[in-house]
Design a protein around this motif. Structure first.
Motif, PDB file in Angstrom:
ATOM      1  N   GLY A 145       7.252  -5.516   3.074  1.00  0.00           N
ATOM      2  CA  GLY A 145       6.511  -6.683   2.977  1.00  0.00           C
ATOM      3  C   GLY A 145       5.412  -6.475   1.668  1.00  0.00           C
ATOM      4  O   GLY A 145       5.968  -5.940   0.697  1.00  0.00           O
ATOM      5  N   ASP A 146       4.544  -7.190   1.903  1.00  0.00           N
ATOM      6  CA  ASP A 146       3.618  -7.341   0.360  1.00  0.00           C
ATOM      7  C   ASP A 146       2.450  -6.186   0.401  1.00  0.00           C
ATOM      8  O   ASP A 146       1.459  -6.185   0.965  1.00  0.00           O
ATOM      9  N   THR A 147       2.839  -5.156  -0.517  1.00  0.00           N
ATOM     10  CA  THR A 147       2.172  -3.986  -0.632  1.00  0.00           C
ATOM     11  C   THR A 147       0.934  -4.262  -1.223  1.00  0.00           C
ATOM     12  O   THR A 147      -0.009  -3.465  -1.225  1.00  0.00           O
ATOM     13  N   GLY A 148       0.787  -5.364  -1.943  1.00  0.00           N
ATOM     14  CA  GLY A 148      -0.635  -5.781  -2.696  1.00  0.00           C
ATOM     15  C   GLY A 148      -1.144  -6.640  -1.876  1.00  0.00           C
ATOM     16  O   GLY A 148      -2.497  -7.436  -2.363  1.00  0.00           O
ATOM     17  N   VAL A 149      -1.130  -6.725  -0.453  1.00  0.00           N
ATOM     18  CA  VAL A 149      -1.968  -7.758   0.434  1.00  0.00           C
ATOM     19  C   VAL A 149      -3.402  -7.202   0.275  1.00  0.00           C
ATOM     20  O   VAL A 149      -3.995  -8.376   0.732  1.00  0.00           O
ATOM     21  N   LEU A 150      -3.929  -6.052   0.129  1.00  0.00           N
ATOM     22  CA  LEU A 150      -5.085  -5.886   0.100  1.00  0.00           C
ATOM     23  C   LEU A 150      -5.653  -5.166  -1.168  1.00  0.00           C
ATOM     24  O   LEU A 150      -7.026  -5.065  -1.327  1.00  0.00           O
ATOM     25  N   SER A 151      -4.906  -5.410  -2.248  1.00  0.00           N
ATOM     26  CA  SER A 151      -5.282  -4.796  -3.640  1.00  0.00           C
ATOM     27  C   SER A 151      -6.584  -5.463  -4.011  1.00  0.00           C
ATOM     28  O   SER A 151      -7.673  -4.818  -4.490  1.00  0.00           O
ATOM     29  N   ASP A 152      -6.749  -6.784  -3.959  1.00  0.00           N
ATOM     30  CA  ASP A 152      -7.997  -7.416  -4.424  1.00  0.00           C
ATOM     31  C   ASP A 152      -9.298  -7.223  -3.673  1.00  0.00           C
ATOM     32  O   ASP A 152     -10.325  -7.532  -3.636  1.00  0.00           O
ATOM     33  N   LEU A 153      -9.080  -6.534  -2.326  1.00  0.00           N
ATOM     34  CA  LEU A 153      -9.997  -6.470  -1.309  1.00  0.00           C
ATOM     35  C   LEU A 153     -10.501  -4.870  -1.544  1.00  0.00           C
ATOM     36  O   LEU A 153     -11.262  -4.704  -0.530  1.00  0.00           O
ATOM     37  N   GLY A 154      -9.975  -4.201  -2.246  1.00  0.00           N
ATOM     38  CA  GLY A 154     -10.493  -2.798  -2.509  1.00  0.00           C
ATOM     39  C   GLY A 154      -9.548  -1.669  -1.934  1.00  0.00           C
ATOM     40  O   GLY A 154      -9.756  -0.312  -1.995  1.00  0.00           O
ATOM     41  N   LEU A 155      -8.192  -2.048  -1.402  1.00  0.00           N
ATOM     42  CA  LEU A 155      -7.264  -1.273  -1.043  1.00  0.00           C
ATOM     43  C   LEU A 155      -6.065  -1.196  -1.953  1.00  0.00           C
ATOM     44  O   LEU A 155      -5.338  -2.178  -1.882  1.00  0.00           O
ATOM     45  N   PRO A 156      -5.670  -0.525  -3.039  1.00  0.00           N
ATOM     46  CA  PRO A 156      -4.701  -0.477  -4.083  1.00  0.00           C
ATOM     47  C   PRO A 156      -3.343  -0.235  -3.002  1.00  0.00           C
ATOM     48  O   PRO A 156      -3.322   0.423  -1.938  1.00  0.00           O
ATOM     49  N   GLU A 157      -2.322  -0.906  -3.829  1.00  0.00           N
ATOM     50  CA  GLU A 157      -0.925  -0.625  -3.370  1.00  0.00           C
ATOM     51  C   GLU A 157      -0.725   0.873  -2.831  1.00  0.00           C
ATOM     52  O   GLU A 157      -0.086   1.141  -1.881  1.00  0.00           O
ATOM     53  N   ALA A 158      -0.792   1.816  -3.781  1.00  0.00           N
ATOM     54  CA  ALA A 158      -0.346   3.233  -3.574  1.00  0.00           C
ATOM     55  C   ALA A 158      -1.158   3.629  -2.282  1.00  0.00           C
ATOM     56  O   ALA A 158      -0.510   4.661  -1.380  1.00  0.00           O
ATOM     57  N   GLU A 159      -2.384   3.395  -2.180  1.00  0.00           N
ATOM     58  CA  GLU A 159      -3.258   3.955  -1.005  1.00  0.00           C
ATOM     59  C   GLU A 159      -2.601   3.408   0.229  1.00  0.00           C
ATOM     60  O   GLU A 159      -2.456   4.086   1.418  1.00  0.00           O
ATOM     61  N   LEU A 160      -2.293   2.005   0.356  1.00  0.00           N
ATOM     62  CA  LEU A 160      -1.878   1.347   1.413  1.00  0.00           C
ATOM     63  C   LEU A 160      -0.416   2.021   2.010  1.00  0.00           C
ATOM     64  O   LEU A 160      -0.278   2.133   3.027  1.00  0.00           O
ATOM     65  N   LEU A 161       0.260   2.283   0.956  1.00  0.00           N
ATOM     66  CA  LEU A 161       1.659   2.932   1.235  1.00  0.00           C
ATOM     67  C   LEU A 161       1.631   4.368   1.838  1.00  0.00           C
ATOM     68  O   LEU A 161       2.520   4.958   2.602  1.00  0.00           O
ATOM     69  N   MET A 162       0.365   5.035   1.564  1.00  0.00           N
ATOM     70  CA  MET A 162       0.379   6.458   1.851  1.00  0.00           C
ATOM     71  C   MET A 162      -0.213   6.544   3.288  1.00  0.00           C
ATOM     72  O   MET A 162      -0.324   7.448   4.004  1.00  0.00           O
ATOM     73  N   LEU A 163      -0.848   5.542   4.062  1.00  0.00           N
ATOM     74  CA  LEU A 163      -1.532   5.642   5.141  1.00  0.00           C
ATOM     75  C   LEU A 163      -0.465   5.612   6.416  1.00  0.00           C
ATOM     76  O   LEU A 163       0.533   4.898   6.479  1.00  0.00           O
ATOM     77  N   ARG A 164      -0.904   6.596   7.468  1.00  0.00           N
ATOM     78  CA  ARG A 164      -0.130   6.971   8.379  1.00  0.00           C
ATOM     79  C   ARG A 164      -0.705   6.763   9.861  1.00  0.00           C
ATOM     80  O   ARG A 164      -0.661   5.494  10.561  1.00  0.00           O
ATOM     81  N   THR A 165      -1.400   7.521  10.076  1.00  0.00           N
ATOM     82  CA  THR A 165      -2.317   7.681  11.445  1.00  0.00           C
ATOM     83  C   THR A 165      -3.687   7.071  11.266  1.00  0.00           C
ATOM     84  O   THR A 165      -4.128   7.318  10.102  1.00  0.00           O
ATOM     85  N   ASP A 166      -4.530   6.310  12.074  1.00  0.00           N
ATOM     86  CA  ASP A 166      -5.820   5.896  11.767  1.00  0.00           C
ATOM     87  C   ASP A 166      -5.540   4.949  10.712  1.00  0.00           C
ATOM     88  O   ASP A 166      -6.796   4.847   9.942  1.00  0.00           O
ATOM     89  N   ALA A 167      -4.693   4.163  10.367  1.00  0.00           N
ATOM     90  CA  ALA A 167      -4.499   3.554   9.363  1.00  0.00           C
ATOM     91  C   ALA A 167      -5.478   2.233   9.204  1.00  0.00           C
ATOM     92  O   ALA A 167      -6.111   1.938   8.049  1.00  0.00           O
TER      93      ALA A 167
END
Length: 185
Positions: A145-167
């Motif tokens: 999906g859209d990995t940039g879905v939260l980029s403008d809200l403070g969560l860059p794509e790279a960080e979103l992709l690294m999230l696993r538990t307690d995401a």
């Protein structure tokens, strides 16, 4: 175990509410639910999480099409709520393609026998339908999906992709909404 919540952006920050997905059958239903929670057509995020298996973020901005991110598409495909998010468009398929393939298989009788010829192995449980895995082989493992879905809200794509538990907690923290999400968790 599932958890679902709505985060609606307002002038004063984020407002959270837990949500019941029992009446949600399609992405359109989920989008309508998000829009109902919107204040002045501001951003609404829908979080769906299945314990340690996958999470999804659906972003609805006014009347725009929803933006979707799923952390593990193959795990989500095994979930009734995940199936809602895994649209043909998100999976890169033609709308209704899965239905067309099933109809063609039925039409040509792909059971390995000619018309009128008896099945070579009695009690054969290995039919096409049994090995299909409900189309799961067409769903990629990992994020979709859209990995940039939260980029403008403070969560860059790279960080979103690294999230696993307690995401969802980490996402809410990055958005400055951890406290309001915790009130509905």
């Amino acid at each position: 175990m599932y958890f679902a919540a709505l985060l609606a952006r307002t002038e004063d920050g984020w407002e959270a509410s837990d949500t019941d997905l029992d009446d949600v059958e399609t992405l359109s239903d989920l989008t309508d639910l998000a829009r109902e929670a919107s204040v002045d057509e501001d951003t609404v995020l829908v979080f769906i999480e299945q314990e340690d298996a996958w999470f999804g973020v659906i972003r609805v901005d006014g009347e725009e099409d929803p933006r979707i991110y799923v952390s593990n598409a193959s795990a989500a495909a095994r979930s009734s709520y995940g199936e809602i998010l895994l649209t043909d468009e998100l999976l890169g398929r033609e709308p209704g393609a899965e239905d067309s393939i099933a109809a063609l298989e039925e039409l040509v009788g792909l059971d390995g026998t000619e018309d009128g010829e008896p099945d070579a192995t009695p009690d054969n449980d290995n039919t096409i339908e049994d090995n299909d895995d409900d189309g799961l082989d067409a769903v990629p493992a990992g994020p979709l999906g859209d990995t940039g879905v939260l980029s403008d809200l403070g969560l860059p794509e790279a960080e979103l992709l690294m999230l696993r538990t307690d995401a969802l907690v980490e996402i809410a923290d990055a958005l400055g909404a951890a406290e309001v999400l915790e009130t509905v968790r």
